[in-house]
Motif scaffolding. Structure first.
Motif, PDB file in Angstrom:
ATOM      1  N   THR A  47     -47.630 -19.555 -14.110  1.00 32.60           N
ATOM      2  CA  THR A  47     -48.497 -20.347 -12.989  1.00 32.60           C
ATOM      3  C   THR A  47     -47.412 -20.270 -11.686  1.00 32.60           C
ATOM      4  O   THR A  47     -46.295 -20.809 -11.838  1.00 32.60           O
ATOM      5  N   VAL A  48     -47.683 -19.695 -10.564  1.00 34.73           N
ATOM      6  CA  VAL A  48     -46.864 -19.450  -9.200  1.00 34.73           C
ATOM      7  C   VAL A  48     -47.628 -20.450  -8.201  1.00 34.73           C
ATOM      8  O   VAL A  48     -48.669 -20.437  -7.815  1.00 34.73           O
ATOM      9  N   GLY A  49     -46.650 -21.212  -7.700  1.00 37.13           N
ATOM     10  CA  GLY A  49     -46.829 -21.851  -6.620  1.00 37.13           C
ATOM     11  C   GLY A  49     -46.823 -21.360  -5.151  1.00 37.13           C
ATOM     12  O   GLY A  49     -45.663 -20.732  -5.087  1.00 37.13           O
ATOM     13  N   PHE A  50     -47.700 -21.521  -4.457  1.00 39.74           N
ATOM     14  CA  PHE A  50     -47.572 -20.663  -3.121  1.00 39.74           C
ATOM     15  C   PHE A  50     -48.411 -21.473  -2.050  1.00 39.74           C
ATOM     16  O   PHE A  50     -49.304 -22.416  -2.269  1.00 39.74           O
ATOM     17  N   ASP A  51     -48.035 -21.307  -1.035  1.00 37.97           N
ATOM     18  CA  ASP A  51     -48.790 -21.880   0.451  1.00 37.97           C
ATOM     19  C   ASP A  51     -49.776 -20.816   0.581  1.00 37.97           C
ATOM     20  O   ASP A  51     -49.417 -19.678   1.070  1.00 37.97           O
ATOM     21  N   ASN A  82     -45.552  -8.328 -18.766  1.00 34.81           N
ATOM     22  CA  ASN A  82     -45.108  -9.266 -19.612  1.00 34.81           C
ATOM     23  C   ASN A  82     -46.299  -9.758 -20.555  1.00 34.81           C
ATOM     24  O   ASN A  82     -45.952 -10.398 -21.230  1.00 34.81           O
ATOM     25  N   ASP A  83     -47.384  -9.087 -20.113  1.00 36.60           N
ATOM     26  CA  ASP A  83     -48.912  -9.860 -20.930  1.00 36.60           C
ATOM     27  C   ASP A  83     -48.776 -11.346 -20.958  1.00 36.60           C
ATOM     28  O   ASP A  83     -49.051 -12.104 -21.710  1.00 36.60           O
ATOM     29  N   TRP A  84     -48.467 -11.776 -19.643  1.00 40.61           N
ATOM     30  CA  TRP A  84     -48.775 -13.204 -19.340  1.00 40.61           C
ATOM     31  C   TRP A  84     -49.990 -13.397 -18.516  1.00 40.61           C
ATOM     32  O   TRP A  84     -50.410 -12.449 -17.899  1.00 40.61           O
ATOM     33  N   GLN A  85     -50.737 -14.473 -18.861  1.00 47.02           N
ATOM     34  CA  GLN A  85     -51.951 -14.963 -17.946  1.00 47.02           C
ATOM     35  C   GLN A  85     -51.553 -15.251 -16.560  1.00 47.02           C
ATOM     36  O   GLN A  85     -50.536 -16.270 -16.426  1.00 47.02           O
ATOM     37  N   PHE A  86     -51.813 -14.657 -15.493  1.00 49.60           N
ATOM     38  CA  PHE A  86     -51.517 -14.986 -14.154  1.00 49.60           C
ATOM     39  C   PHE A  86     -52.186 -16.072 -13.608  1.00 49.60           C
ATOM     40  O   PHE A  86     -53.543 -15.779 -13.571  1.00 49.60           O
ATOM     41  N   LYS A  87     -51.707 -17.029 -12.949  1.00 45.57           N
ATOM     42  CA  LYS A  87     -52.348 -18.245 -12.126  1.00 45.57           C
ATOM     43  C   LYS A  87     -51.778 -18.537 -11.086  1.00 45.57           C
ATOM     44  O   LYS A  87     -50.708 -19.205 -11.117  1.00 45.57           O
ATOM     45  N   PRO A  88     -52.317 -18.032  -9.786  1.00 45.09           N
ATOM     46  CA  PRO A  88     -51.740 -18.205  -8.472  1.00 45.09           C
ATOM     47  C   PRO A  88     -52.306 -19.478  -8.205  1.00 45.09           C
ATOM     48  O   PRO A  88     -53.536 -19.915  -8.313  1.00 45.09           O
ATOM     49  N   GLN A  89     -51.274 -20.542  -8.065  1.00 48.69           N
ATOM     50  CA  GLN A  89     -51.871 -22.081  -7.909  1.00 48.69           C
ATOM     51  C   GLN A  89     -51.419 -22.468  -6.193  1.00 48.69           C
ATOM     52  O   GLN A  89     -50.229 -22.618  -6.062  1.00 48.69           O
ATOM     53  N   PRO A  90     -52.370 -22.513  -5.538  1.00 50.72           N
ATOM     54  CA  PRO A  90     -52.098 -22.994  -3.952  1.00 50.72           C
ATOM     55  C   PRO A  90     -51.636 -24.428  -4.178  1.00 50.72           C
ATOM     56  O   PRO A  90     -52.223 -25.292  -4.823  1.00 50.72           O
ATOM     57  N   LEU A 100     -43.040 -28.340  -9.134  1.00 49.77           N
ATOM     58  CA  LEU A 100     -42.035 -27.597  -9.902  1.00 49.77           C
ATOM     59  C   LEU A 100     -41.282 -28.466 -11.029  1.00 49.77           C
ATOM     60  O   LEU A 100     -41.296 -28.029 -12.234  1.00 49.77           O
ATOM     61  N   ASN A 101     -40.918 -29.675 -10.615  1.00 45.12           N
ATOM     62  CA  ASN A 101     -40.134 -30.419 -11.601  1.00 45.12           C
ATOM     63  C   ASN A 101     -40.966 -31.208 -12.630  1.00 45.12           C
ATOM     64  O   ASN A 101     -40.613 -31.437 -13.704  1.00 45.12           O
ATOM     65  N   SER A 102     -42.532 -31.138 -12.343  1.00 45.24           N
ATOM     66  CA  SER A 102     -43.416 -31.708 -13.429  1.00 45.24           C
ATOM     67  C   SER A 102     -43.796 -30.607 -14.453  1.00 45.24           C
ATOM     68  O   SER A 102     -44.358 -30.983 -15.254  1.00 45.24           O
ATOM     69  N   GLY A 103     -43.550 -29.305 -13.993  1.00 52.32           N
ATOM     70  CA  GLY A 103     -43.934 -28.415 -14.840  1.00 52.32           C
ATOM     71  C   GLY A 103     -45.655 -27.775 -14.618  1.00 52.32           C
ATOM     72  O   GLY A 103     -46.170 -27.156 -15.240  1.00 52.32           O
ATOM     73  N   THR A 104     -46.026 -28.389 -13.493  1.00 49.88           N
ATOM     74  CA  THR A 104     -47.420 -27.966 -13.153  1.00 49.88           C
ATOM     75  C   THR A 104     -47.447 -26.403 -12.690  1.00 49.88           C
ATOM     76  O   THR A 104     -48.361 -25.743 -12.858  1.00 49.88           O
ATOM     77  N   ILE A 105     -46.185 -26.035 -12.110  1.00 49.34           N
ATOM     78  CA  ILE A 105     -46.057 -24.403 -11.842  1.00 49.34           C
ATOM     79  C   ILE A 105     -44.750 -24.157 -12.462  1.00 49.34           C
ATOM     80  O   ILE A 105     -44.094 -25.073 -12.831  1.00 49.34           O
ATOM     81  N   ASP A 106     -44.404 -22.845 -12.643  1.00 54.60           N
ATOM     82  CA  ASP A 106     -43.511 -22.297 -13.261  1.00 54.60           C
ATOM     83  C   ASP A 106     -42.535 -21.910 -12.204  1.00 54.60           C
ATOM     84  O   ASP A 106     -40.969 -21.745 -12.505  1.00 54.60           O
ATOM     85  N   ALA A 107     -42.880 -21.467 -10.997  1.00 57.96           N
ATOM     86  CA  ALA A 107     -42.033 -21.036 -10.025  1.00 57.96           C
ATOM     87  C   ALA A 107     -42.673 -21.228  -8.588  1.00 57.96           C
ATOM     88  O   ALA A 107     -43.730 -21.280  -8.509  1.00 57.96           O
ATOM     89  N   ILE A 108     -41.698 -21.210  -7.601  1.00 56.83           N
ATOM     90  CA  ILE A 108     -42.116 -21.188  -5.965  1.00 56.83           C
ATOM     91  C   ILE A 108     -42.022 -19.780  -5.925  1.00 56.83           C
ATOM     92  O   ILE A 108     -40.746 -19.398  -5.500  1.00 56.83           O
ATOM     93  N   TRP A 109     -43.145 -19.018  -5.355  1.00 59.00           N
ATOM     94  CA  TRP A 109     -42.879 -17.648  -5.172  1.00 59.00           C
ATOM     95  C   TRP A 109     -43.638 -17.363  -3.834  1.00 59.00           C
ATOM     96  O   TRP A 109     -44.990 -17.068  -3.997  1.00 59.00           O
TER      97      TRP A 109
END
Length: 276
Positions: A47-51, A82-90, A100-109
């Motif tokens: 799960t990637v967090g983005f604007d 990597n055979d991961w399920q991709f989830k773009p999270q606005p 990020l700290n709560s684990g809702t997203i895995d990275a800020i990209w």
């Protein structure tokens, strides 16, 4: 059985049930935190967090309604390999740390500036050299930063542009403005500038070029030289080196096989990306 014994037995049962009910919640919280610090396996969700209002790095395509952009496509390809399920999270950019700290997203990209944040996150290697520039209207005849004295300047809230303006070396420059206004996102800023309600925008060079290509290069001008330079990296929760290393390894492979540069050219960022 006496009344006191009945009451004591009932109380004990109630406490046992209550403690049992509470245990899964605590366990889930612990698991959630652990997941946010662990490597990922095939089938896991990335799960990637983005604007969603930050083209060309992350935005919603007006025709398809899908989230896209340079960073979104890079992240999707990393997940695929990597055979991961991709989830773009606005996300609300102001809430990125909490997400990020709560684990809702895995990275800020999403055009995420590393400079000055090195101690707050575990970062990938830099992949974009980014400059911050001023954009003005073409017919405004504002040629350099001195000409911004007494002008209204726009910048996106909690953006790299705002961080650059808050740098000590730019203190006198900002003090010369009539007003520095923070706006929710850069689409709004460009509409405001075009309408004549502001004089300039402090913005990332990649974003500026994308907006000019979209709105017309005859309407706006990018002031040279840039007044600030920085680098973008992928931000992970502090200490999550395992996931960072997985993503970095895949990104390096994409550099080697040409996929990275192919996407950079698609979004007109070939002169900005960092190549090893």
């Amino acid at each position: 059985m006496g009344l006191r014994k009945i009451i004591a037995t009932a109380t004990a049962l109630f406490l046992a049930v209550s403690l049992s009910a509470c245990s899964p919640s605590k366990s889930n919280d612990a698991e959630k935190g652990a997941t946010n610090h662990a490597a990922k396996s095939a089938g896991d969700t990335f799960t990637v967090g983005f604007d969603a209002s930050f083209p060309p790095f992350g935005y919603k395509d007006e025709e398809t309604g899908e989230y896209t952009g340079f960073d979104i496509e890079l992240a999707a390809e990393v997940a695929k390999r990597n055979d991961w399920q991709f989830k773009p999270q606005p996300i609300d950019w102001d809430a990125k740390d909490a997400e990020l700290n709560s684990g809702t997203i895995d990275a800020i990209w999403n055009g995420f500036t590393m400079n000055g944040r090195e101690d707050k996150y575990t970062f990938s290697e830099p992949y974009v050299d980014n400059s911050i520039v001023f954009v003005t209207k073409q017919d405004a005849n504002i040629k350099d930063v001195k000409a911004l004295a007494g002008k209204v300047v726009l910048v996106q809230a909690d953006s790299s542009g705002l961080t650059a303006l808050q740098d000590e070396k730019n203190k006198e420059l900002v003090a010369s403005f009539a007003d520095l206004q923070q706006v929710p996102e850069y689409n709004n800023a460009f509409m405001t500038l075009e309408a004549g309600a502001a004089d300039a925008i402090a913005v990332d060079l990649g974003v500026a070029k994308f907006q000019l290509a979209k709105r017309g290069t005859d309407k706006f001008a990018i002031m040279e030289p840039p007044f600030h330079t920085e680098q973008y990296g992928i931000g992970f929760k502090k200490g999550n080196t395992q996931l960072r290393d997985q993503v970095q390894k895949t990104l390096d492979e994409m550099r080697t096989d040409g996929t990275f540069m192919q996407l950079a050219k698609k979004y007109k960022l070939e002169n900005a990306v960092v190549q090893k």
